[in-house]
Write an enzyme that holds these catalytic residues in place. Structure first.
Site, PDB file in Angstrom:
ATOM      1  N   TRP A  10      45.719  40.840  43.169  1.00  0.00           N
ATOM      2  CA  TRP A  10      46.684  41.933  42.935  1.00  0.00           C
ATOM      3  C   TRP A  10      48.071  41.403  42.555  1.00  0.00           C
ATOM      4  CZ3 TRP A  10      45.690  46.060  47.375  1.00  0.00           C
ATOM      5  CH2 TRP A  10      44.378  46.530  47.250  1.00  0.00           C
ATOM      6  N   GLU A  96      50.133  30.911  37.756  1.00  0.00           N
ATOM      7  CA  GLU A  96      51.508  31.396  37.975  1.00  0.00           C
ATOM      8  C   GLU A  96      52.195  30.583  39.067  1.00  0.00           C
ATOM      9  OE1 GLU A  96      50.323  35.478  38.436  1.00  0.00           O
ATOM     10  OE2 GLU A  96      49.731  35.464  36.328  1.00  0.00           O
ATOM     11  N   GLY A 172      46.586  37.787  31.448  1.00  0.00           N
ATOM     12  CA  GLY A 172      47.514  38.879  31.237  1.00  0.00           C
ATOM     13  C   GLY A 172      47.891  39.089  29.777  1.00  0.00           C
ATOM     14  N   GLY A 233      42.813  40.122  37.377  1.00  0.00           N
ATOM     15  CA  GLY A 233      44.203  40.503  37.617  1.00  0.00           C
ATOM     16  C   GLY A 233      44.423  41.978  37.322  1.00  0.00           C
ATOM     17  N   GLY A 234      44.930  42.269  36.138  1.00  0.00           N
ATOM     18  CA  GLY A 234      45.305  43.630  35.759  1.00  0.00           C
ATOM     19  C   GLY A 234      44.240  44.684  36.040  1.00  0.00           C
TER      20      GLY A 234
HETATM   21  P1  PGA Z   1      44.354  39.072  34.200  1.00  0.00           P
HETATM   22  O1  PGA Z   1      44.736  38.013  35.365  1.00  0.00           O
HETATM   23  O2  PGA Z   1      42.975  39.574  34.533  1.00  0.00           O
HETATM   24  O3  PGA Z   1      45.409  40.145  34.298  1.00  0.00           O
HETATM   25  O4  PGA Z   1      44.403  38.315  32.916  1.00  0.00           O
HETATM   26  C1  PGA Z   1      43.782  37.114  35.860  1.00  0.00           C
HETATM   27  C2  PGA Z   1      44.423  36.233  36.892  1.00  0.00           C
HETATM   28  O5  PGA Z   1      45.610  35.896  36.729  1.00  0.00           O
HETATM   29  O6  PGA Z   1      43.789  35.851  37.886  1.00  0.00           O
END
Ligand code: PGA
Length: 249
Positions: A10, A96, A172, A233-234
């Site tokens: 998240w 990140e 992302g 992620g998203g």
């Molecule tokens: P995303 O992120 O699905 O938004 O590309 C994946 C992640 O960073 O684990």
């Protein structure tokens, strides 16, 4: 035997009431028996999520932790603290964290050791940047992320490890690795583990793909022989799209 896993990262999204709503939505969905489902809310909502999901087959994971047990590390959270609120799995080395918080392979090796010592499972993330792929360095980069961050562990520690290959250029961005690119790298990862450890270790570890996995591309990616699921992620921020991915095997 390796497991099918879909984990929702998240990130820094969802305050307490948004967490409550998303968890309620998730609890209304049917979860297939053969898939291990996890969600990773922010630190402040871990205890709430753990309590809320107590009777549901969804595990709560943390997004990060510090490598030391306790001490003068203002703003940090230890394995012991996570375990005390019911969390037994932690995501380590997300791109990140590597990019914005300067976590390198050496620090991640310490974090992996801390997770193992505390009997926690670690989802170890790694993956190349766009320049690495353009320069055809992606296999080399991935090999060193594995070797420097992870290959100090013992054969028997691998049962606590889940891998997440996440090419940075696909996170992302809406751009995913093609199913063939994902398979090629996952196969390389398994071969590398097999060379350093054994074929059994390589066969038994779950390797997730992450980077713009959505309901409409999950099936093709998860259909690859060496892809055992995804780190999402998203698309994990909406119960319907997350569950469509969970059901995409
Ligand atoms: P995303 O992120 O699905 O938004 O590309 C994946 C992640 O960073 O684990």
């Amino acid at each position: 035997m390796r497991k099918k896993i879909v984990a929702g990262n998240w990130k820094m999204n969802n305050d307490l009431s948004e967490t409550e709503h998303l968890l309620e939505d998730l609890k209304g969905q049917v979860i297939p028996n053969e898939v291990n489902v996890m969600v990773a809310p922010t630190f402040t909502n871990l205890q709430f999520a753990f309590t809320s999901l107590k009777n549901y087959p969804i595990e709560v994971a943390a997004q990060n932790m510090h490598q030391d047990q306790s001490g003068a590390f203002t703003g940090e959270v230890s394995a012991q603290m996570l375990k005390s609120v019911g969390v037994h799995t932690v995501i380590l080395g997300h791109s990140e964290r590597r990019a914005y918080f300067h976590e390198n392979n050496a620090v991640l090796a310490e974090k992996v050791s801390a997770a193992l010592q505390n009997e926690m499972n670690a989802i170890y993330c790694f993956g190349e940047e766009l320049a690495d792929r353009k320069g055809e360095n992606h296999f080399k980069v991935v090999e060193s992320q594995l070797r420097e961050g992870l290959f100090h562990i013992a054969n028997s520690d691998w049962k606590q490890i889940i891998l997440a290959y996440e090419p940075v250029w696909a996170i992302g961005t809406g751009e995913t690795a093609s199913p063939e690119q994902a398979q090629e790298m996952h196969q390389f990862i398994r071969k590398t583990i097999s060379e350093h450890y054994s074929e059994a270790v390589a066969d038994n570890v779950s390797i997730l793909y992450g980077g713009s996995v959505k309901p409409d591309n999950a099936k093709e990616i998860f259909g690859q022989p060496d892809v055992d699921g995804g780190l999402i992620g998203g698309a994990a921020l909406d119960a319907k799209s997350f569950m469509a991915i969970v059901n995409a095997f």
